[in-house]
Scaffold this active site. Structure first.
Site, PDB file in Angstrom:
ATOM      1  N   GLU A  31       0.854  -1.180   0.000  1.00 17.04           N
ATOM      2  CA  GLU A  31       0.000   0.000   0.000  1.00 17.04           C
ATOM      3  C   GLU A  31       0.889   1.228   0.000  1.00 17.04           C
ATOM      4  O   GLU A  31       2.115   1.123   0.098  1.00 17.04           O
ATOM      5  CB  GLU A  31      -0.943  -0.007   1.208  1.00 17.04           C
ATOM      6  CG  GLU A  31      -1.974  -1.123   1.151  1.00 17.04           C
ATOM      7  CD  GLU A  31      -3.002  -1.030   2.269  1.00 17.04           C
ATOM      8  OE1 GLU A  31      -3.019  -0.015   2.975  1.00 17.04           O
ATOM      9  OE2 GLU A  31      -3.778  -1.976   2.425  1.00 17.04           O
ATOM     10  N   HIS A  79     -10.523  10.603   7.460  1.00 15.96           N
ATOM     11  CA  HIS A  79     -10.358   9.152   7.572  1.00 15.96           C
ATOM     12  C   HIS A  79      -9.785   8.705   8.909  1.00 15.96           C
ATOM     13  O   HIS A  79     -10.319   7.805   9.551  1.00 15.96           O
ATOM     14  CB  HIS A  79      -9.444   8.669   6.444  1.00 15.96           C
ATOM     15  CG  HIS A  79      -9.203   7.187   6.438  1.00 15.96           C
ATOM     16  ND1 HIS A  79     -10.223   6.267   6.348  1.00 15.96           N
ATOM     17  CD2 HIS A  79      -8.054   6.474   6.506  1.00 15.96           C
ATOM     18  CE1 HIS A  79      -9.713   5.054   6.358  1.00 15.96           C
ATOM     19  NE2 HIS A  79      -8.401   5.145   6.474  1.00 15.96           N
ATOM     20  N   ARG A  91      -0.197   8.946   9.378  1.00 10.89           N
ATOM     21  CA  ARG A  91      -0.134   7.485   9.559  1.00 10.89           C
ATOM     22  C   ARG A  91       0.230   6.776   8.255  1.00 10.89           C
ATOM     23  O   ARG A  91      -0.294   7.082   7.190  1.00 10.89           O
ATOM     24  CB  ARG A  91      -1.503   6.975  10.032  1.00 10.89           C
ATOM     25  CG  ARG A  91      -1.594   5.453  10.121  1.00 10.89           C
ATOM     26  CD  ARG A  91      -2.966   5.040  10.590  1.00 10.89           C
ATOM     27  NE  ARG A  91      -4.000   5.343   9.633  1.00 10.89           N
ATOM     28  CZ  ARG A  91      -4.534   4.448   8.795  1.00 10.89           C
ATOM     29  NH1 ARG A  91      -4.116   3.218   8.786  1.00 10.89           N
ATOM     30  NH2 ARG A  91      -5.500   4.811   7.964  1.00 10.89           N
TER      31      ARG A  91
END
Length: 852
Positions: free
Chosen positions: A132, A362, A397
């Site tokens: 990712e 998010h 993050r």
């Protein structure tokens, strides 16, 4: 009429019922359930109570699509995972916390699998690993293609239902109870509905753990479920706890765009879709990420979100597109069945159409400040998961680190509470929580009709695009929201609205104060990162006078390194503060009160020059950013450098590696420290490169050992990577390595293996053997890696055949460059060469002044 202050306590009826517990966990996501199960395992006699706002299966965990990041591939290392996390965190990660995450993460994940979670595997039964954004390795495990969170939640809920842990569902936590000493003594809560317990009640407990998840509902559009109203952060603020770095709200770059008027929870298009090859395009089909970042569409989330917003602003569009039509229908249905179904539900066929996407709120990288054991600034109050700020995420993050953080720190909190209970009283006696004392702090509530106004203001002025004007406008709007012309009744809606306002107010104040752009905090009026002023954290507390904010520097540094140098060091897995401390130690050895007496005597004070850093021999270069940092640090920033080659490149005699310009005295004073490091690291890289070329094509890899110079281990191991090698353990804590003396002390190799496994379950175990007959007992115990010490080539062949792929094999001891290929061709996985760092000759590199 005076504007009321932010409430320090929620207006609520007196508790009508009370229950007692040893530990109360507020939240039922991966953090809360893991913690409850772990603590119940440590202390079966304890009463553990889980309180959840909805049902056990609700919350943010079940919506996690991408997966869990952990180092499981033998080609991957904790150091690389740490490096990727530090890069994403843009200078504000707590490196010790990140090291805990990446080293304890694999074991925690295995514990989750043991608890019943089923992750996707390949045809051979091995876990499938994908990438990712921000990850430079395949290290993401997933379940059901894109339904990882749902599978994790299912497994944990099932394990909980099979335990003796008590659960109270449909319960909104209100405020923290404290005893006379200011220690957490439980919580008040409201159970929504009728049953054995309903209305407002109290849980008295010796330890309170907040695992309440995020606060995405503070924005109009978010990926968070409706229950994510920042209840834990708001409770902590009212309780006097420190909340840190709330301005760093991560906006997921690819959220399904449902129209400009769409609000509430929006469908997420997982990062994993880009990890599998999807690309971002504008309405004209232009791939705009290629020119933004070296990782293009797999750049860290803040980079991608900003790039999308910039492109939207440039083109006048209200969304971009994610194009994965090349996947084909079969891949969409098998790898991403949930996303495929959601897109189809909203009239989009991702097999034939690009998916409209835009950023939405998010994840909160900040939260209630917590240490490495989850302790907050209020004794007895712990925080875990998204509600906490452990320092793992820094300013942004890294994808798929959140579920891992919940796992790792839940286990640490459980162990800390258990250790405290054992130390505080005999094991057979249950310590009673302190008696709660009367709370006379002012109460208040916000009109629930203000909720959409709060969310709208936050999305317009405090989301991805921020500036002083927009943030000030939001701050004024939030202040006016506190006043209402009617009496507000205590109810779920008014409590949630009050929590949203409390969190929004703290977030906006932090965002107004941080006058720079860093990570997920983007100030249009301060578009650059500013380490000189803002390399630190903003801590917020709530008092009767309002929000109090404190700036806390992130570590101490004698000087600030050039931003490029600091970024390069972090990307290399090196701590800039540690490296600058090394420079200072070298300077302290070199310079006494008179300074560099020779340079002072021979060079006029105002003279400047340019010098070339030149290779005097062929080799592989390593440590150019370190050398540039040394020149800058030791000259107080007066020297500037331009690098002409990159670390890891082969250079030949006479090549200019770098030019340095500035005061001539500073050049010559800094020369020795910079060159000492550069020649040493380049020598390690050069020797490593020779070994790597010697075994090229065999499948074996060259790796180092802990035979490093004190204080230089991280740098020397980086040099090994520059030469094409890989790293073994960084320290005695990363993995267990059972050697001959451990075997003697334990009474046998199998006994030693079992002792380590019992003491540190989940920690990787390596075993060193020096005879063939020791291998089978070690395999029977479940060794993951076997180190074959001083085996002959013939014995290595026998060992490889005996193991048959059941464990990784390393050959060590007695290796030479002449024998390296013969050893590699036996089929071992690694050749461990201590000489790489222990005795590599320095590469001859010199500094040549050009002269005037």
């Amino acid at each position: 009429m005076a504007i009321p202050a932010i409430p320090q306590r929620l207006t609520a009826p007196a508790p009508g019922w009370t229950v007692e517990a040893d530990v109360v966990v507020v939240g039922s996501g991966i953090a809360g359930l893991t913690l409850a199960l772990r603590y119940a395992g440590l202390d079966p006699e304890a009463k553990v109570l889980v309180v959840t706002k909805d049902v056990l299966s609700s919350g943010s965990t079940r919506w996690a699509q991408g997966g869990i990041a952990a180092v499981l591939d033998p080609q991957d290392t904790p150091a690389e995972h740490l490096s990727d996390t530090l890069v994403a965190g843009v200078g504000l990660c707590d490196e010790e916390a990140v090291r805990v995450l990446v080293t304890e993460g694999p074991g925690a994940l295995r514990g989750l699998i043991a608890a019943g979670a089923r992750f996707d595997t390949d045809d051979s039964g091995e876990l499938q690993l994908t990438r990712e954004g921000g990850h430079r390795r395949n290290r993401i495990v997933h379940a059901g293609g894109d339904a990882t969170g749902a599978e994790v939640q299912r497994a944990l809920v099932q394990a909980l239902r099979e335990s003796s842990i008590e659960v109270i569902e449909h319960a909104l936590v209100l405020d923290l109870l404290k005893d006379a000493g200011g220690r957490a003594a439980g919580v008040t809560l409201h159970v929504m509905g009728e049953g054995e317990r309903d209305g407002v009640g109290a849980v008295r407990a010796g330890a309170v753990v907040l695992a309440t998840g995020g606060m995405g509902q503070v924005y109009a559009a978010t990926t968070n479920p409706v229950v994510s109203t920042g209840d834990g952060v708001a409770l902590a603020l009212r309780a006097g706890a420190v909340v840190r770095d709330l301005e760093f709200v991560q906006f997921h770059p690819t959220v399904l765009w449902l129209g400009e008027d769409s609000t509430g929870q929006q469908p997420l298009i997982s990062e994993a879709v880009r990890g599998e090859g999807a690309v971002l395009v504008d309405a004209e089909g232009v791939r705009f990420m290629k020119d933004v970042h070296e990782l293009a569409d797999l750049a860290p989330r803040d980079v991608v979100a900003k790039a999308i917003m910039r492109r939207m602003r440039e083109t006048g569009a209200d969304h971009m597109y994610l194009d994965a039509r090349h996947f084909g229908e079969e891949k969409w249905r098998t790898r991403f069945p949930t996303i495929h179904a959601v897109c189809r539900e909203h009239g989009i066929d991702p097999v034939t159409q690009p998916i409209p996407v835009a950023p939405a709120a998010h994840y909160a990288s900040g939260g209630v400040r917590a240490d490495l054991h989850g302790r907050t600034s209020v004794p007895g109050l712990y925080a875990c998961g998204e509600v906490a700020c452990t320092g793992v995420h820094g300013a942004n993050r890294l994808a798929s680190n959140s579920l891992l953080e919940g796992l790792v720190f839940a286990e640490r909190i459980a162990a800390d509470i258990h250790a405290g209970r054992r130390a505080g009283s005999p094991a057979a006696v249950r310590p009673a929580p302190g008696e709660p004392v009367a709370d006379d702090r002012p109460t208040g509530l916000i009109d629930p009709r203000a909720r959409p106004r709060i969310q709208g203001h936050m999305s317009r002025g405090a989301s991805v695009l921020r500036g002083q004007e927009s943030l000030s406008e939001v701050a004024r709007a939030l202040v006016s929201t506190r006043w209402t012309p009617v009496a507000v009744e205590p109810c779920t809606e008014s409590w949630e609205a009050t929590n949203l306002l409390t969190v929004a107010s703290a977030l906006v104040e932090a965002a107004r104060n941080r006058e720079e752009t860093r990570g997920s905090h983007w100030r249009e009026d301060f578009p650059e990162r500013n380490d000189a002023w803002w390399l630190g954290h903003l801590d917020v507390t709530l008092t009767a006078e309002g929000m109090t904010m404190t700036y806390v520097p992130h570590g101490q540094r004698a000087t600030v390194l050039p931003p490029r140098v600091e970024t390069d060091l972090i990307e290399a897995g090196l701590d800039p503060a540690t490296v600058t401390a090394l420079f200072q130690a070298a300077a302290d050895e070199d310079l006494q009160a008179p300074g560099d007496v020779t340079s002072r005597a021979t060079i006029p004070a105002g003279q400047t020059d340019t010098a070339d850093v030149v290779a005097r021999a062929d080799g592989v270069v390593s440590g150019l950013a370190v050398a540039e940092g040394a020149f800058s640090h030791l000259s107080q920033g007066r020297l500037t450098a331009e690098r002409l080659v990159k670390d890891g490149e082969r250079v030949t005699r006479g090549d200019v590696l770098m030019t340095v310009t500035g005061p001539t005295r500073d050049l010559l004073t800094a020369e020795r420290t910079a060159l000492n490091l550069l020649t040493h690291l380049s020598g390690i890289a050069t020797l490593t490169d020779r070994w790597v070329r010697a075994v090229e094509g065999t499948g074996a890899r060259i790796r180092d050992s802990r035979k490093t110079l004190p204080g230089l281990r991280a740098l020397e191991k980086y040099a090994v990577r520059c030469g094409g090698g890989v790293n073994h353990r960084m320290s005695l804590s990363d993995a267990a390595l059972i050697k001959d003396n451990h075997v003697v002390a334990a009474g046998g190799v199998a006994e030693a293996f079992r002792a380590v496994r019992d003491a540190y379950p989940g920690l990787p175990i390596e075993v060193e053997v020096d005879r063939i007959d020791q291998i089978e007992p070690v395999l029977a115990e479940g060794a993951e890696e076997i180190l074959l010490d001083n085996f002959t080539v013939d014995d290595l062949v026998l060992a490889v055949r005996l193991v048959g792929g059941r464990a990784r094999l390393e050959s060590s001891g007695g290796l030479t460059l002449d024998s390296a290929r013969d050893v590699a061709e036996t089929g071992v996985d690694y050749l461990a060469v201590g000489a790489l760092t222990h005795s590599a000759p320095a590469l001859d590199i010199a500094l040549d002044l050009r002269g005037n």
